[in-house]
Design a protein around this motif. Sequence first.
Motif, PDB file in Angstrom:
ATOM      1  N   LYS A  21       0.896  -1.204   0.166  1.00 38.71           N
ATOM      2  CA  LYS A  21       0.164  -0.067  -0.078  1.00 38.71           C
ATOM      3  C   LYS A  21       0.783   1.171  -0.066  1.00 38.71           C
ATOM      4  N   GLN A  22       1.958   1.225   0.886  1.00 41.85           N
ATOM      5  CA  GLN A  22       2.931   2.337   0.653  1.00 41.85           C
ATOM      6  C   GLN A  22       3.891   2.277  -0.464  1.00 41.85           C
ATOM      7  N   THR A  23       4.155   1.168  -1.222  1.00 44.34           N
ATOM      8  CA  THR A  23       5.009   1.330  -2.124  1.00 44.34           C
ATOM      9  C   THR A  23       4.513   1.118  -3.619  1.00 44.34           C
ATOM     10  N   LEU A  24       3.278   0.849  -3.929  1.00 38.92           N
ATOM     11  CA  LEU A  24       2.641   0.657  -5.227  1.00 38.92           C
ATOM     12  C   LEU A  24       1.491   1.578  -5.478  1.00 38.92           C
ATOM     13  N   PRO A  25       1.558   2.059  -6.901  1.00 39.66           N
ATOM     14  CA  PRO A  25       0.104   2.587  -6.964  1.00 39.66           C
ATOM     15  C   PRO A  25      -0.764   1.817  -6.628  1.00 39.66           C
ATOM     16  N   ASP A  26      -2.108   2.567  -6.498  1.00 42.93           N
ATOM     17  CA  ASP A  26      -3.422   1.791  -5.917  1.00 42.93           C
ATOM     18  C   ASP A  26      -3.878   0.745  -6.890  1.00 42.93           C
ATOM     19  N   GLU A  30      -3.390  -3.715  -4.837  1.00 42.28           N
ATOM     20  CA  GLU A  30      -4.373  -4.786  -4.320  1.00 42.28           C
ATOM     21  C   GLU A  30      -4.200  -5.913  -5.196  1.00 42.28           C
ATOM     22  N   LEU A  31      -3.792  -5.942  -6.449  1.00 43.42           N
ATOM     23  CA  LEU A  31      -3.343  -7.015  -7.338  1.00 43.42           C
ATOM     24  C   LEU A  31      -2.057  -7.794  -6.615  1.00 43.42           C
ATOM     25  N   ALA A  32      -1.261  -6.965  -6.372  1.00 41.70           N
ATOM     26  CA  ALA A  32      -0.132  -7.603  -5.705  1.00 41.70           C
ATOM     27  C   ALA A  32      -0.588  -8.171  -4.432  1.00 41.70           C
ATOM     28  N   GLN A  33      -1.257  -7.503  -3.660  1.00 43.25           N
ATOM     29  CA  GLN A  33      -1.565  -8.213  -2.242  1.00 43.25           C
ATOM     30  C   GLN A  33      -2.199  -9.591  -2.402  1.00 43.25           C
ATOM     31  N   ASP A 131      16.501  -5.245  -9.970  1.00 39.21           N
ATOM     32  CA  ASP A 131      16.036  -4.167 -10.648  1.00 39.21           C
ATOM     33  C   ASP A 131      17.139  -3.337 -11.567  1.00 39.21           C
ATOM     34  N   THR A 132      18.449  -3.582 -11.094  1.00 35.10           N
ATOM     35  CA  THR A 132      19.332  -2.788 -11.720  1.00 35.10           C
ATOM     36  C   THR A 132      20.203  -3.859 -12.941  1.00 35.10           C
ATOM     37  N   LEU A 133      20.343  -5.112 -12.662  1.00 34.51           N
ATOM     38  CA  LEU A 133      21.062  -5.874 -13.320  1.00 34.51           C
ATOM     39  C   LEU A 133      20.156  -6.869 -14.151  1.00 34.51           C
ATOM     40  N   VAL A 134      18.856  -7.075 -13.830  1.00 37.07           N
ATOM     41  CA  VAL A 134      18.098  -7.868 -14.701  1.00 37.07           C
ATOM     42  C   VAL A 134      17.016  -7.256 -15.254  1.00 37.07           C
ATOM     43  N   LYS A 135      16.149  -6.280 -14.605  1.00 37.00           N
ATOM     44  CA  LYS A 135      14.798  -5.886 -14.984  1.00 37.00           C
ATOM     45  C   LYS A 135      15.191  -5.270 -16.259  1.00 37.00           C
ATOM     46  N   GLN A 136      14.176  -5.161 -17.284  1.00 34.62           N
ATOM     47  CA  GLN A 136      14.316  -4.468 -18.323  1.00 34.62           C
ATOM     48  C   GLN A 136      13.437  -3.183 -18.431  1.00 34.62           C
ATOM     49  N   ASP A 137      13.454  -1.917 -19.291  1.00 30.28           N
ATOM     50  CA  ASP A 137      13.027  -0.925 -18.971  1.00 30.28           C
ATOM     51  C   ASP A 137      11.290  -1.052 -19.180  1.00 30.28           C
ATOM     52  N   ASP A 138      11.040  -1.999 -19.870  1.00 27.63           N
ATOM     53  CA  ASP A 138       9.360  -2.083 -19.789  1.00 27.63           C
ATOM     54  C   ASP A 138       8.902  -3.154 -18.796  1.00 27.63           C
ATOM     55  N   ASP A 139       9.693  -3.377 -17.575  1.00 25.78           N
ATOM     56  CA  ASP A 139       9.454  -4.439 -16.581  1.00 25.78           C
ATOM     57  C   ASP A 139       8.963  -3.325 -15.243  1.00 25.78           C
ATOM     58  N   ARG A 140       8.229  -3.705 -14.601  1.00 22.02           N
ATOM     59  CA  ARG A 140       7.983  -2.785 -13.289  1.00 22.02           C
ATOM     60  C   ARG A 140       8.972  -3.243 -12.460  1.00 22.02           C
ATOM     61  N   PRO A 141       9.015  -2.529 -11.234  1.00 22.51           N
ATOM     62  CA  PRO A 141      10.046  -2.670 -10.191  1.00 22.51           C
ATOM     63  C   PRO A 141       9.789  -4.128  -9.575  1.00 22.51           C
ATOM     64  N   SER A 142      10.838  -4.902  -9.331  1.00 21.27           N
ATOM     65  CA  SER A 142      10.496  -6.338  -8.518  1.00 21.27           C
ATOM     66  C   SER A 142       9.891  -6.198  -7.332  1.00 21.27           C
ATOM     67  N   ILE A 143       9.280  -7.408  -6.845  1.00 24.34           N
ATOM     68  CA  ILE A 143       8.589  -7.494  -5.749  1.00 24.34           C
ATOM     69  C   ILE A 143       9.521  -8.720  -5.080  1.00 24.34           C
ATOM     70  N   GLY A 144       9.583  -8.753  -3.638  1.00 28.38           N
ATOM     71  CA  GLY A 144      10.204  -9.750  -3.074  1.00 28.38           C
ATOM     72  C   GLY A 144       9.116 -10.500  -2.056  1.00 28.38           C
ATOM     73  N   LYS A 166       9.088  -3.185  -2.793  1.00 28.58           N
ATOM     74  CA  LYS A 166       7.847  -3.765  -2.527  1.00 28.58           C
ATOM     75  C   LYS A 166       8.199  -5.413  -2.128  1.00 28.58           C
ATOM     76  N   MET A 167       7.749  -5.765  -0.714  1.00 29.01           N
ATOM     77  CA  MET A 167       7.987  -7.125  -0.282  1.00 29.01           C
ATOM     78  C   MET A 167       6.951  -7.343   0.741  1.00 29.01           C
ATOM     79  N   GLY A 168       6.821  -8.613   0.894  1.00 24.82           N
ATOM     80  CA  GLY A 168       5.663  -9.330   1.739  1.00 24.82           C
ATOM     81  C   GLY A 168       6.385 -10.498   2.383  1.00 24.82           C
ATOM     82  N   VAL A 169       6.057 -10.813   3.600  1.00 27.83           N
ATOM     83  CA  VAL A 169       6.355 -11.841   4.397  1.00 27.83           C
ATOM     84  C   VAL A 169       5.365 -13.074   4.628  1.00 27.83           C
ATOM     85  N   SER A 170       5.517 -14.127   4.323  1.00 29.18           N
ATOM     86  CA  SER A 170       4.521 -15.058   4.618  1.00 29.18           C
ATOM     87  C   SER A 170       5.131 -16.341   5.356  1.00 29.18           C
ATOM     88  N   GLU A 171       4.313 -16.974   6.022  1.00 29.80           N
ATOM     89  CA  GLU A 171       4.862 -18.440   6.567  1.00 29.80           C
ATOM     90  C   GLU A 171       4.669 -19.522   5.496  1.00 29.80           C
TER      91      GLU A 171
END
Length: 200
Positions: A21-26, A30-33, A131-144, A166-171
């Motif tokens: 919610k703090q790091t992605l556009p609205d 929700e889709l990422a969550q 994001d620096t070494l793998v991501k292409q210009d048309d990719d969005r920033p990575s999620i962890g 952007k990251m999340g923690v799950s068990e």
Amino acid sequence: MALQIKSKLFDRQGKAITNFKQTLPDELSELAQQTLKDPYVFDFLTMTKPFQEKDIERQLISHITKFLLELEKGFAFVGQQYHLEVGETDYYLDLLFYHTRLKCYVVIELKNTKFIPEYAGKLNFYLSAVDTLVKQDDDRPSIGILLCRDKNNFETEFALRDIYKKMGVSEFELNEILPDDLKSNLPSIAEIEEELKKLE
């Protein structure tokens, strides 16, 4: 659908602690969550204690189809122990995926322990590297996604609060095979059936 009901998907979907919610556009937040669960149920793995993160990783890769089903739609497998070189030092991401709907790389780190705040810092580093070494210009920033055996929700929220990647923690949950010394102390199926016949 029956498997999703049995595994209580509705109760797990979108329940991971994230900073989306703090790091992605609205429109993406929700889709990422909803792409994350808590916990992830890896009941297709059977582990004998003691086991390490690399053992879990190996079994996830050997059961990649079932792992992808647990992750849900949109995840494409890129690599295991994915190599990155940063400042002449070699680093290896546990698992790297690409999410076709979010249009971004997803770094998954496995920890066979309870979550500690330092794990968020390491994942943040990996996301910057991807994001620096793998991501292409048309990719969005990575999620962890950090998968741990256990976590304290309050502590986890604090750890993610001021991280801008952007990251999340799950068990995650596993099926664990009984150790041999316990197996020998338990009755066999035949012995249990014999005892049940006596009760009839």
